[in-house]
Design a protein around this motif. Structure first.
Motif, PDB file in Angstrom:
ATOM      1  N   VAL A  62       7.132  -2.679 -19.298  1.00 37.84           N
ATOM      2  CA  VAL A  62       7.868  -3.116 -18.117  1.00 37.84           C
ATOM      3  C   VAL A  62       8.243  -4.592 -18.256  1.00 37.84           C
ATOM      4  CG1 VAL A  62       6.765  -1.440 -16.593  1.00 37.84           C
ATOM      5  CG2 VAL A  62       5.787  -3.737 -16.825  1.00 37.84           C
ATOM      6  N   THR A  63       9.272  -4.967 -17.513  1.00 35.98           N
ATOM      7  CA  THR A  63       9.676  -6.372 -17.382  1.00 35.98           C
ATOM      8  C   THR A  63       9.740  -6.719 -15.904  1.00 35.98           C
ATOM      9  OG1 THR A  63      12.028  -5.785 -17.400  1.00 35.98           O
ATOM     10  CG2 THR A  63      11.015  -6.332 -19.523  1.00 35.98           C
ATOM     11  N   LEU A  64       9.735  -8.010 -15.617  1.00 37.99           N
ATOM     12  CA  LEU A  64       9.806  -8.500 -14.245  1.00 37.99           C
ATOM     13  C   LEU A  64      11.105  -9.286 -14.062  1.00 37.99           C
ATOM     14  CD1 LEU A  64       6.138  -9.751 -13.699  1.00 37.99           C
ATOM     15  CD2 LEU A  64       7.161  -7.586 -12.957  1.00 37.99           C
ATOM     16  N   LYS A  65      11.865  -8.905 -13.059  1.00 36.61           N
ATOM     17  CA  LYS A  65      13.146  -9.549 -12.782  1.00 36.61           C
ATOM     18  C   LYS A  65      13.036 -10.399 -11.512  1.00 36.61           C
ATOM     19  CE  LYS A  65      18.036  -8.578 -11.834  1.00 36.61           C
ATOM     20  NZ  LYS A  65      19.047  -7.508 -11.637  1.00 36.61           N
ATOM     21  N   ASP A  66      13.377 -11.678 -11.639  1.00 36.68           N
ATOM     22  CA  ASP A  66      13.361 -12.595 -10.492  1.00 36.68           C
ATOM     23  C   ASP A  66      12.063 -12.452  -9.701  1.00 36.68           C
ATOM     24  OD1 ASP A  66      15.923 -13.545 -11.078  1.00 36.68           O
ATOM     25  OD2 ASP A  66      16.881 -11.975  -9.894  1.00 36.68           O
ATOM     26  N   ILE A  67      10.949 -12.518 -10.405  1.00 34.71           N
ATOM     27  CA  ILE A  67       9.665 -12.244  -9.762  1.00 34.71           C
ATOM     28  C   ILE A  67       9.355 -13.244  -8.662  1.00 34.71           C
ATOM     29  CG2 ILE A  67       8.391 -13.559 -11.516  1.00 34.71           C
ATOM     30  CD1 ILE A  67       7.230 -10.373  -9.637  1.00 34.71           C
ATOM     31  N   ASN A  68       9.744 -14.490  -8.833  1.00 31.06           N
ATOM     32  CA  ASN A  68       9.444 -15.501  -7.811  1.00 31.06           C
ATOM     33  C   ASN A  68      10.189 -15.241  -6.508  1.00 31.06           C
ATOM     34  OD1 ASN A  68       7.643 -16.986  -9.414  1.00 31.06           O
ATOM     35  ND2 ASN A  68       9.329 -18.091 -10.401  1.00 31.06           N
ATOM     36  N   ASN A 113      12.045  -5.193  -5.881  1.00 26.28           N
ATOM     37  CA  ASN A 113      12.677  -4.489  -7.000  1.00 26.28           C
ATOM     38  C   ASN A 113      12.455  -5.231  -8.312  1.00 26.28           C
ATOM     39  OD1 ASN A 113      13.738  -2.427  -5.371  1.00 26.28           O
ATOM     40  ND2 ASN A 113      15.518  -3.670  -4.845  1.00 26.28           N
ATOM     41  N   ALA A 114      11.330  -5.922  -8.430  1.00 22.49           N
ATOM     42  CA  ALA A 114      11.091  -6.765  -9.604  1.00 22.49           C
ATOM     43  C   ALA A 114      10.696  -5.978 -10.842  1.00 22.49           C
ATOM     44  CB  ALA A 114      10.009  -7.802  -9.288  1.00 22.49           C
ATOM     45  N   ILE A 115      10.016  -4.842 -10.688  1.00 27.01           N
ATOM     46  CA  ILE A 115       9.456  -4.121 -11.837  1.00 27.01           C
ATOM     47  C   ILE A 115      10.448  -3.072 -12.341  1.00 27.01           C
ATOM     48  CG2 ILE A 115       7.561  -2.658 -12.632  1.00 27.01           C
ATOM     49  CD1 ILE A 115       5.821  -3.885 -10.431  1.00 27.01           C
ATOM     50  N   ASN A 119      13.491  -0.332 -21.376  1.00 31.56           N
ATOM     51  CA  ASN A 119      14.556   0.305 -22.143  1.00 31.56           C
ATOM     52  C   ASN A 119      15.826   0.527 -21.337  1.00 31.56           C
ATOM     53  OD1 ASN A 119      13.179   0.751 -24.723  1.00 31.56           O
ATOM     54  ND2 ASN A 119      11.827   2.058 -23.524  1.00 31.56           N
ATOM     55  N   GLU A 120      15.705   1.198 -20.215  1.00 34.70           N
ATOM     56  CA  GLU A 120      16.878   1.593 -19.438  1.00 34.70           C
ATOM     57  C   GLU A 120      17.012   0.842 -18.125  1.00 34.70           C
ATOM     58  OE1 GLU A 120      19.015   3.430 -20.746  1.00 34.70           O
ATOM     59  OE2 GLU A 120      17.902   4.256 -22.451  1.00 34.70           O
ATOM     60  N   ASN A 121      16.114  -0.106 -17.894  1.00 35.16           N
ATOM     61  CA  ASN A 121      16.142  -0.897 -16.665  1.00 35.16           C
ATOM     62  C   ASN A 121      16.016  -0.029 -15.417  1.00 35.16           C
ATOM     63  OD1 ASN A 121      16.265  -3.410 -15.323  1.00 35.16           O
ATOM     64  ND2 ASN A 121      18.464  -3.206 -14.958  1.00 35.16           N
ATOM     65  N   ASN A 122      15.226   1.031 -15.490  1.00 34.43           N
ATOM     66  CA  ASN A 122      14.938   1.851 -14.307  1.00 34.43           C
ATOM     67  C   ASN A 122      13.966   1.094 -13.416  1.00 34.43           C
ATOM     68  OD1 ASN A 122      16.443   4.199 -15.157  1.00 34.43           O
ATOM     69  ND2 ASN A 122      14.828   4.528 -16.676  1.00 34.43           N
ATOM     70  N   ILE A 123      14.365   0.870 -12.176  1.00 34.04           N
ATOM     71  CA  ILE A 123      13.601  -0.002 -11.270  1.00 34.04           C
ATOM     72  C   ILE A 123      12.563   0.808 -10.495  1.00 34.04           C
ATOM     73  CG2 ILE A 123      13.762  -1.547  -9.285  1.00 34.04           C
ATOM     74  CD1 ILE A 123      16.607  -2.217 -10.189  1.00 34.04           C
ATOM     75  N   LEU A 124      11.361   0.272 -10.424  1.00 32.40           N
ATOM     76  CA  LEU A 124      10.318   0.827  -9.562  1.00 32.40           C
ATOM     77  C   LEU A 124      10.488   0.171  -8.196  1.00 32.40           C
ATOM     78  CD1 LEU A 124       7.826   2.607  -9.217  1.00 32.40           C
ATOM     79  CD2 LEU A 124       6.429   0.683 -10.022  1.00 32.40           C
ATOM     80  N   ARG A 125      11.223   0.815  -7.330  1.00 31.87           N
ATOM     81  CA  ARG A 125      11.677   0.177  -6.091  1.00 31.87           C
ATOM     82  C   ARG A 125      10.560   0.043  -5.063  1.00 31.87           C
ATOM     83  NH1 ARG A 125      17.036  -0.487  -6.165  1.00 31.87           N
ATOM     84  NH2 ARG A 125      18.229   0.693  -7.704  1.00 31.87           N
ATOM     85  N   TYR A 126      10.522  -1.177  -4.481  1.00 33.69           N
ATOM     86  CA  TYR A 126       9.650  -1.481  -3.339  1.00 33.69           C
ATOM     87  C   TYR A 126       8.192  -1.099  -3.608  1.00 33.69           C
ATOM     88  CZ  TYR A 126      14.373  -1.520  -1.480  1.00 33.69           C
ATOM     89  OH  TYR A 126      15.705  -1.767  -1.310  1.00 33.69           O
ATOM     90  N   PHE A 127       7.726  -1.451  -4.788  1.00 31.67           N
ATOM     91  CA  PHE A 127       6.347  -1.139  -5.150  1.00 31.67           C
ATOM     92  C   PHE A 127       5.387  -2.090  -4.437  1.00 31.67           C
ATOM     93  CE2 PHE A 127       2.674  -1.855  -8.000  1.00 31.67           C
ATOM     94  CZ  PHE A 127       2.121  -0.578  -7.941  1.00 31.67           C
ATOM     95  N   ASN A 128       4.356  -1.522  -3.793  1.00 27.41           N
ATOM     96  CA  ASN A 128       3.325  -2.295  -3.098  1.00 27.41           C
ATOM     97  C   ASN A 128       1.962  -1.977  -3.698  1.00 27.41           C
ATOM     98  OD1 ASN A 128       4.328  -3.574  -0.244  1.00 27.41           O
ATOM     99  ND2 ASN A 128       5.538  -1.791  -0.797  1.00 27.41           N
ATOM    100  N   PHE A 129       1.107  -2.991  -3.712  1.00 23.37           N
ATOM    101  CA  PHE A 129      -0.299  -2.758  -4.052  1.00 23.37           C
ATOM    102  C   PHE A 129      -1.135  -3.555  -3.061  1.00 23.37           C
ATOM    103  CE2 PHE A 129      -4.380  -3.378  -6.028  1.00 23.37           C
ATOM    104  CZ  PHE A 129      -4.625  -2.152  -6.632  1.00 23.37           C
ATOM    105  N   ALA A 130      -2.033  -2.874  -2.350  1.00 18.36           N
ATOM    106  CA  ALA A 130      -2.846  -3.517  -1.318  1.00 18.36           C
ATOM    107  C   ALA A 130      -4.331  -3.316  -1.606  1.00 18.36           C
ATOM    108  CB  ALA A 130      -2.496  -2.956   0.058  1.00 18.36           C
ATOM    109  N   PHE A 131      -5.125  -4.315  -1.219  1.00 19.02           N
ATOM    110  CA  PHE A 131      -6.581  -4.212  -1.292  1.00 19.02           C
ATOM    111  C   PHE A 131      -7.177  -5.071  -0.179  1.00 19.02           C
ATOM    112  CE2 PHE A 131      -5.517  -7.740  -4.144  1.00 19.02           C
ATOM    113  CZ  PHE A 131      -6.354  -8.743  -3.680  1.00 19.02           C
ATOM    114  N   SER A 132      -8.450  -4.852   0.114  1.00 17.26           N
ATOM    115  CA  SER A 132      -9.100  -5.554   1.225  1.00 17.26           C
ATOM    116  C   SER A 132     -10.400  -6.208   0.752  1.00 17.26           C
ATOM    117  CB  SER A 132      -9.406  -4.585   2.368  1.00 17.26           C
ATOM    118  OG  SER A 132     -10.148  -5.233   3.386  1.00 17.26           O
TER     119      SER A 132
END
Length: 586
Positions: A62-68, A113-115, A119-132
């Motif tokens: 994977v790559t990160l696009k405009d992560i900031n 939409n950063a991830i 190869n094909e630039n398929n975006i993992l849209r609106y991915f969230n990861f939460a923890f407490s």
């Protein structure tokens, strides 16, 4: 031969090992990367507060696009040390920080939409990861829609975000919201993993990508009352409006005929006092709610800045109840190339029917001598055409020339030098203006019949898809007709002057003051030559204009100019000068 074959094989193997991704051939990969696991336990609760990184593993590189710009962490973790991958693709995402996490708090990493796969630039849209860091994962949410109240954005153009600040005695709006999320291309937002409580909600156009609302620079929408989150909330609608600029002095610089002082914001009154002994004869012009002040003087007669730049000092006071004068200065050098001149302000060689011919100057026009001008039909050197000329009542930088123009006729207007005067200058050269009176059959008209029309005065504007105002009227009532419109497609909007101050007041988030009312017609209006159309518009109609139905703006829809500046909704000089007549603006 064996040696050559050996080198070829080795080269092929090295090239294959160096390539990251799938082999060439086969069906195209259309699947987004799949999240596999994390360094945090699968229950995602009771995470140690001293943890310093989050690692997310995926099933492919994977790559990160405009992560900031894409990554939002709620609540914020300020001291982010490193984010991987940066330039080279990896099968994991790693975020490291130095902060100690808060106790009993749910953290949500929203990647937008950063991830995407490598190869094909398929975006993992609106991915969230939460923890407490506590014994439970907060699972409440707020969802709804955000749209611009005055502009029609096409899909993918918006930079809108929505944030929540916990309600407490003092709220620092110069910091990132406690919870924040991006608005998707369709205007939908969702703030997830929220803790119960009372929050102040804000939506803004995060143009600079810093996740902090910048008053006066970014559009804003909000609710006055707190949002009480005891259970999940859906269907919340927010509209973005231009925001009020905090009043602040910006700079002074040279300008034709003197100098100009500019402000952020729109002061009602500005007092200016020169503090140079040479500058004793001067004029100051400022229109209430304008962000600029002009100081006029005769630099040659006063011997200012003639041979070298000269430090000019001024005292000023803007909207302050105190008599204190603040200091401003600039190094001024006289520029003979900025001598007073006049030019056509009609935006072309064709003069629309029923339109005045307009002459403009960069100088404040104080006096004119039209009796010395010559106005005739082109080619007729023996006869002149009767006309009148006057300085515009709403724009002292413009002259209106009226005559009985005949459609299809070509005209010449000669303005000799020194017949248009400012305070300390006159037009230095003669000018001849050639134009043709256009035919009415080249134009159309449209009448709007309003239901639930505002009780106050309002501006009704015709704009193109780039938000350029082409025509406007300042009027009142339930029926408005625009005559003599250039053929084209228009977006129609209404700005209500609720307080009747001839100025459209923007939103003030810090003080909880909403912008004055605004409406956008739910469909584009098409104007055709010799076509008189009628539009029924109920201002309570909640339908929204579909941006996909709009055509690209065309230069031939631009109307002639009446005001000296483009209409800027954060600078209401043109709105303030609106009147009941048709007011084209370029």
């Amino acid at each position: 031969m064996k040696k050559i074959l050996f080198l070829v094989v080795i080269g092929f193997l090295l090239q294959s090992c160096a390539r990251v991704g799938s082999p060439v051939g086969g069906s195209k990969d259309t699947l987004a990367p799949k999240f596999l696991s994390s360094n945090i336990d699968t229950t995602r609760i009771n995470v140690p507060r001293d943890i310093k990184e989050l690692r997310l593993d995926f099933d492919e590189y994977v790559t990160l696009k405009d992560i900031n710009k894409n990554l939002n962490i709620s609540p914020p973790i300020n001291n982010i040390k490193r984010i991987i991958p940066s330039n080279i693709a990896n099968k994991f995402v790693l975020i490291q920080w130095t902060d100690t996490l808060q106790a009993n708090t749910t953290y949500n990493f929203n990647f937008g939409n950063a991830i995407s796969d490598n190869n094909e630039n398929n975006i993992l849209r609106y991915f969230n990861f939460a923890f407490s860091t506590g014994p439970k994962l907060d699972d409440l949410y707020i969802s709804g829609d955000v749209r611009d109240a005055l502009s029609v954005k096409k899909a993918g153009e918006n930079k809108f975000v929505v944030g929540l600040y916990p309600v407490k005695d003092t709220i620092d709006y110069k910091k990132k919201p406690y919870y924040i999320t991006k608005v998707d291309d369709d205007g939908y937002f969702e703030l997830s993993y929220l803790a119960p409580g009372k929050y102040r909600i804000i939506a803004f156009d995060d143009d600079n990508g810093n996740s902090i609302y910048d008053p006066g620079k970014e559009k804003v929408g909000f609710q006055k009352d707190p949002v009480v989150v005891e259970q999940s909330v859906s269907g919340l609608n927010l509209k973005l409006y231009p925001s009020k600029k905090p009043l602040k002095y910006l700079e002074m610089k040279d300008a034709p005929g003197g100098v100009v002082m500019t402000f952020q914001g729109q002061p009602n009154t500005v007092k200016v006092v020169p503090q140079n002994e040479k500058l004793t004869d001067y004029k100051v012009t400022h229109t209430p709610k304008s962000d600029s002040v002009r100081i006029w003087f005769d630099a040659v007669k006063s011997n200012i800045g003639q041979t070298a730049p000269e430090n000019l000092k001024f005292g000023y006071n803007a909207d302050s109840k105190k008599d204190t004068l603040y200091n401003a200065s600039l190094f001024y050098r006289y520029n003979a190339k900025t001598a007073m001149d006049v030019n056509s302000a009609n935006g072309g060689s064709l003069l629309p029917p029923l339109e005045d011919f307009k002459i403009s100057s960069e100088y404040y026009i104080d006096r004119i001598s039209p009796e010395k001008w010559t106005f005739r039909i082109a080619g007729d050197t023996l006869n002149t055409v009767p006309f009148t000329a006057k300085i515009s009542d709403t724009n002292p930088y413009q002259i209106l020339v009226k005559a009985d123009f005949t459609a299809g006729k070509k005209y010449q207007l000669i303005v000799p030098k020194e017949t248009v005067s400012s305070f300390y200058a006159r037009n230095y050269q003669s000018k001849r203006f050639d134009f043709e009176a256009d035919k009415v059959e080249n134009y159309g008209s449209v009448t709007f019949k309003l239901q639930n029309a505002p009780s106050a005065s309002y501006w009704i504007q015709l704009v193109d898809s780039s938000d350029k105002v082409l025509y406007q009227k300042y009027t009142k009532g339930s029926e408005v007709k625009f005559n003599i419109l250039r053929p084209g497609e228009y977006i129609v909007r209404i700005l209500v002057d609720n307080n009747e101050n001839r100025y459209w007041d923007e939103a003030d988030f810090q003080n909880g003051i909403f912008a004055e009312d605004a409406y956008i017609y739910y469909k584009p209006v098409i104007v055709r030559p010799l076509w008189d159309s009628n539009e029924d518009w109920d201002l309570k109609d909640t339908r929204v204009l579909d941006p996909s139905k709009l055509s690209a703006p065309k230069n031939n829809t631009a109307a002639p100019e009446r005001d000296p500046k483009n209409l800027d909704l954060n600078n209401n000089d043109n709105l303030r000068n609106g009147n009941s007549a048709l007011t084209p603006v370029r």
